[in-house]
Design an enzyme around this catalytic site. Sequence first.
Site, PDB file in Angstrom:
ATOM      1  N   TYR A  55       0.822  -1.204   0.000  1.00 34.83           N
ATOM      2  CA  TYR A  55       0.000   0.000   0.000  1.00 34.83           C
ATOM      3  C   TYR A  55       0.862   1.262   0.000  1.00 34.83           C
ATOM      4  CZ  TYR A  55      -3.666  -3.288   1.496  1.00 34.83           C
ATOM      5  OH  TYR A  55      -4.541  -4.345   1.599  1.00 34.83           O
ATOM      6  N   HIS A 123       0.371 -11.924   1.285  1.00 36.38           N
ATOM      7  CA  HIS A 123      -0.611 -11.120   0.563  1.00 36.38           C
ATOM      8  C   HIS A 123      -1.121 -11.819  -0.692  1.00 36.38           C
ATOM      9  CE1 HIS A 123      -1.564  -6.553  -0.185  1.00 36.38           C
ATOM     10  NE2 HIS A 123      -2.613  -7.307  -0.380  1.00 36.38           N
ATOM     11  N   SER A 202     -12.948  -5.409   1.143  1.00 34.28           N
ATOM     12  CA  SER A 202     -13.922  -4.832   0.198  1.00 34.28           C
ATOM     13  C   SER A 202     -15.346  -5.288   0.510  1.00 34.28           C
ATOM     14  CB  SER A 202     -13.555  -5.193  -1.246  1.00 34.28           C
ATOM     15  OG  SER A 202     -12.344  -4.584  -1.624  1.00 34.28           O
ATOM     16  N   PRO A 203     -15.760  -5.240   1.793  1.00 38.04           N
ATOM     17  CA  PRO A 203     -17.124  -5.676   2.132  1.00 38.04           C
ATOM     18  C   PRO A 203     -18.194  -4.723   1.612  1.00 38.04           C
ATOM     19  CG  PRO A 203     -16.082  -4.666   4.028  1.00 38.04           C
ATOM     20  CD  PRO A 203     -15.014  -4.786   2.982  1.00 38.04           C
ATOM     21  N   LEU A 204     -17.778  -3.525   1.184  1.00 38.34           N
ATOM     22  CA  LEU A 204     -18.714  -2.580   0.581  1.00 38.34           C
ATOM     23  C   LEU A 204     -18.661  -2.632  -0.938  1.00 38.34           C
ATOM     24  CD1 LEU A 204     -18.215   0.527   2.896  1.00 38.34           C
ATOM     25  CD2 LEU A 204     -19.858  -1.337   3.112  1.00 38.34           C
ATOM     26  N   ARG A 206     -16.198  -2.251  -3.012  1.00 33.01           N
ATOM     27  CA  ARG A 206     -15.412  -1.133  -3.555  1.00 33.01           C
ATOM     28  C   ARG A 206     -16.291   0.110  -3.757  1.00 33.01           C
ATOM     29  NH1 ARG A 206     -10.566  -3.641  -4.614  1.00 33.01           N
ATOM     30  NH2 ARG A 206     -10.705  -5.873  -5.028  1.00 33.01           N
ATOM     31  N   PHE A 208     -19.537   0.290  -4.148  1.00 35.49           N
ATOM     32  CA  PHE A 208     -20.809   0.043  -4.828  1.00 35.49           C
ATOM     33  C   PHE A 208     -21.959  -0.072  -3.836  1.00 35.49           C
ATOM     34  CE2 PHE A 208     -23.822  -3.326  -6.240  1.00 35.49           C
ATOM     35  CZ  PHE A 208     -24.456  -2.620  -7.260  1.00 35.49           C
ATOM     36  N   LEU A 209     -21.788  -0.896  -2.787  1.00 35.79           N
ATOM     37  CA  LEU A 209     -22.879  -1.165  -1.865  1.00 35.79           C
ATOM     38  C   LEU A 209     -23.172   0.000  -0.925  1.00 35.79           C
ATOM     39  CD1 LEU A 209     -22.175  -4.911  -1.029  1.00 35.79           C
ATOM     40  CD2 LEU A 209     -24.126  -3.997  -2.298  1.00 35.79           C
TER      41      LEU A 209
END
Length: 333
Positions: A55, A123, A202-204, A206, A208-209
């Site tokens: 990162y 990773h 990325s539970p959202l 990315r 979108f949700l």
Amino acid sequence: MKQRKIGSSTVSAVGLGCMNYAHGYGNGLPDKEATELLLKALDLGYTHFDTATMYGAGRSETILGDTLSTRRSEFFLASKCVLFPGPNGKGREIDGRPERIKQACEDSLRRLKTDVIDLYYQHRLDRNVPIEESAGAFADLIKEGKIRGYGLSEVSAQTLRRAHAEHPVTALQSEYSLWTRNPEIATLEACRELGVTFVAFSPLARKFLSGKLSLEDVRSPAEGDMRAVMPRFTPDTYAKNLALLDGYKAIASELGCSMAELALAWVLAQGKNVVAIPGTSDLDHLAENARGADVELSPDILGRLDAVINQSNVHGHRYSAGQLADVETEEFA
């Protein structure tokens, strides 16, 4: 915030993915604002911070270390190696050789300004190095007291089992949300069987949700936004996916929560061994995500959500062909 377990450690059910402020979506923060974000996360009850060497070519780790090292006892620290920035900072390379893992750990410890990392991940899988050799390196680091446990990211259930047989794995991290269900093929069950925590990144989906990523955002992505090459985020495909949000938004409104809170609640409802690590560079979104840990979903609501957004009605693959080459997760037929 509600708590969950990673190994023997208790952590916030929703942790902070520390990629966004330094890497990934083309909207990284200046150091001062990234520092403010991290300090606010602690104040909100986040006790699980997840970063990586990749990162920002170490920048995420450096900022985290500079900001939180004096409060090290207040949080669970996770980082990752094996996926490294390529030569001259261009591209990336995967190197799972034991000697590279051990050197990477030394470098991470220095940037993070700590003498121990709670959870250190591989990773990505290095297909040129047997997973048992890489796992052995992490086992050595545990014996030396430099890490407390190790994890794997974006690997198959078979690879998880092989690594676990060499030395017990603490956590498996992979993308998981209503619109990315690959872990349901095999790795979620393998984690339950082995007593491994599943960490959903990325539970959202990315953004979108969350309902906060418009078609115009997709048409004009920021420079460096990785979504620009992801099939689900091409303008034509994303327009189709946006139609899925109507029913989803209605359920959130019915429950009196935001769309982001609902997405996180769904992930956490998939098992007591599951935690989520959404990333953000926005203080308001940081607070919103924290509230997701407190949303309770009934079996009826879970069933309705599964019907609204699922593997069969999402358009496009989650990764491009080039990105897919770096992961080893099971794929739907």
